[in-house]
Design a protein around this motif. Structure first.
Motif, short mmCIF file in Angstrom:
data_model
loop_
_atom_site.label_atom_id
_atom_site.label_comp_id
_atom_site.label_asym_id
_atom_site.label_seq_id
_atom_site.Cartn_x
_atom_site.Cartn_y
_atom_site.Cartn_z
N ARG A 216 0.84 -1.21 0.00
CA ARG A 216 0.00 0.00 0.00
C ARG A 216 0.87 1.25 0.00
N GLU A 241 -8.24 -3.93 12.72
CA GLU A 241 -9.09 -3.06 11.92
C GLU A 241 -8.36 -1.76 11.59
N ARG A 244 -6.55 -2.57 8.47
CA ARG A 244 -7.52 -2.68 7.37
C ARG A 244 -7.92 -1.28 6.89
N ASP A 245 -8.18 -0.40 7.85
CA ASP A 245 -8.52 0.98 7.48
C ASP A 245 -7.35 1.67 6.78
N GLY A 248 -7.03 0.72 3.24
CA GLY A 248 -8.29 0.79 2.52
C GLY A 248 -8.32 1.77 1.37
N ASP A 249 -7.39 2.74 1.34
CA ASP A 249 -7.39 3.68 0.21
C ASP A 249 -6.85 3.03 -1.06
N ALA A 252 -9.85 -1.97 -1.78
CA ALA A 252 -11.25 -1.71 -1.45
C ALA A 252 -11.83 -2.77 -0.52
N LYS A 253 -11.33 -3.98 -0.61
CA LYS A 253 -11.80 -5.07 0.25
C LYS A 253 -10.60 -5.88 0.70
#
Length: 517
Positions: A216, A241, A244-245, A248-249, A252-253
């Protein structure tokens, strides 16, 4: 004579059930149909099958027969609990591979040797038959097609491609439903692949959670990357989480799978519903109490799993305890029989979970609407596993347990400098006053945060985030801080890449605890 008849009855029934399971694995569409139409009575059937598997092994697996004899075991009809648990130390290390196989023989042709990562200490070898691997591949393909539906799926397999089970088997499994490139954890190779094939595919990256963060950080902000559709499937360790957040950019999943080299990959997986439930438990005290109990301060992973394949139990009097797994298939060359890998968790049927949500939504109808909407995404009816991870993965300080997952939340959540972090480890260090205090060691990405003022700023942000999260999620820690200000004396040490406790090169999975000094 009774033993002979019992042996042949169990042999016929076990092979018959294994053949029946082979039918529903024959195509991902059939696998999805079973997952969506699972009913609680199937769990009773799965328990019976687990008992049959143990008894069949008591007759036909030399190591298991000796293991039972040493424990003074006596046969009892339909009593799964009468069979003592097995584990790595008392069973795997005690007997050679062939003695742990059916009839004491390793199938030579078509068998593959997997190696565990060694994150528990010493790497172990696990021999799997061709039929066993075929079962694993079909289950992983079925789950992937359910959670990541696409007619243009391109999988970039970023798991390590060595002797470890996850990487090679994931690549073979998803090739049944997608185009696959096995890049391994190579950032440059993945970027080259994405640029070469362009944005016309739906990309699914399979990787360990720490590597997903690295990817990422590499892709975020790239101008050529606009228009790409990215998702990720991770495994091998827990995922917060907050992480995950954070990713997330770009992705998407993101969904996690649960497995273990000792047992099998693909034992359980996240769904849209299970992720929603986990987030509600994190944010809503009423949900936390209803699902975890009034005193539980940890946030578990939440998976759905198929007891027909991997029958799970927990030790202890209640449903929370260490997980015991029996794999219900004669295709497993070295059967896994009430095997304890040291993971702690809670089991709950889907109807029981839905009943609790309905009760919580009595005066908040929007909750039931949200639950219904998320469940309809995959419509999976399988039971739930609330997984806390290894029972001993903690650092105790001032009467409170500090978990690596909670530290990760603090490092990544609302931290503007999080993209400089390569990884972290948690430990205790004894000071001149002879008191041991927690230390969070943070490893920098290569070339990141090179000046002392920048490192001080990062350490300050990380320390504030960790303390903030621990105070909000752990009543014990918050109470310790209220009673004694020294409880907040958590140090953050910033290390350039590959230095300090991170010397020794890259591991396929992070080690989150370091020894006391």
């Amino acid at each position: 004579m009774g033993t002979f008849l019992r042996q042949w009855m169990l042999r016929i029934l076990s092979f018959g059930l294994t053949g029946m399971y082979r039918v529903y694995r024959s195509h991902p569409a059939i696998w999805r149909a079973i997952a969506r139409n699972y009913r609680p009575w199937m769990g009773d059937f799965a328990r019976l099958h687990a008992w049959m598997t143990c008894q069949f092994a008591a007759l036909d697996v030399p190591a298991y027969r000796e293991h039972l004899e040493r424990g003074g075991w006596r046969f009892r009809w339909f009593s799964l609990a009468s069979y003592p648990p097995t584990d790595k130390v008392g069973y795997v290390k005690a007997y050679p591979e062939d003695a742990r196989c059916w009839k004491g023989r390793v199938e030579v042709a078509g068998s593959v040797v997997d190696e565990s990562s060694g994150s528990s200490g010493t790497p172990y070898n696990w021999v799997r038959s061709r039929r066993e691997l075929n079962t694993v591949h079909r289950n992983v393909a079925g789950y992937t097609s359910l959670v990541f539906p696409s007619r243009r799926l391109f999988v970039i397999n970023a798991y390590s491609m060595g002797a470890w089970a996850t990487g090679t088997n994931t690549g073979i499994a998803v090739a049944r439903i997608a185009t696959v490139k096995n890049t391994g954890p190579d950032l440059d190779k993945i970027v080259d692949t994405l640029r070469h094939f362009g944005p016309r595919y739906d990309y699914l990256v399979t990787a360990y959670p720490p590597f997903l963060k690295h990817l990422r950080d590499r892709l975020a902000g790239e101008t050529w990357f606009k228009g790409y559709r990215m998702a990720a499937m991770v495994g091998g360790e827990g995922m917060t989480e907050a992480l995950r957040d954070y990713v997330g950019d770009v992705f998407a999943k993101v969904r996690s799978g649960y497995g273990a080299s000792d047992l099998t990959i693909g034992m359980g997986g996240e769904t849209t519903f299970s992720v929603w439930l986990r987030r509600r438990i994190r944010e809503d005290a009423a949900f936390r109490t209803a699902f975890l109990g009034p005193d539980e301060q940890r946030l578990p992973m939440v998976f759905q799993y198929n007891p027909l394949e991997t029958y799970l139990e927990t030790t202890g009097e209640g449903r929370t305890g260490e997980i015991l797994c029996t794999i219900n298939s004669t295709a497993v060359m070295a059967p896994k029989l009430r095997y304890n890998i040291g993971d702690e968790g809670t089991l709950l049927s889907f109807p029981e979970a839905w009943e609790r949500i309905t009760a919580l939504a009595a005066d908040r109808p929007e909750l039931l609407e949200q639950a219904t909407r998320t469940h309809l995404r995959e419509r999976m009816q399988l039971p739930l596993l609330f997984l806390y991870g290894r029972a001993d993965s903690t650092v105790s300080y001032m009467g409170a347990n500090i978990y690596p997952q909670d530290v990760e939340y603090g490092l990544y959540q609302d931290n503007p400098l999080a993209d400089a972090i390569e990884g972290f480890a948690l430990g205790l260090e004894e000071g001149a006053d002879l008191e041991s205090r927690p230390v969070v060691h943070v490893q920098l990405r290569p070339g990141a945060v090179e000046t002392d003022p920048e490192r001080e700023q990062l350490a300050k942000a990380c320390r504030a985030g960790v303390l903030r999260h621990l105070a909000s999620c752990s009543r014990d820690f918050a109470q310790s801080m209220a009673e004694d200000a020294s409880a907040a004396e958590i140090a953050v040490r910033i290390h350039p890449h590959g230095t300090g406790p991170f010397v020794g090169g890259t591991r396929i999975k992070n080690t989150y605890l370091v020894k006391e000094s």
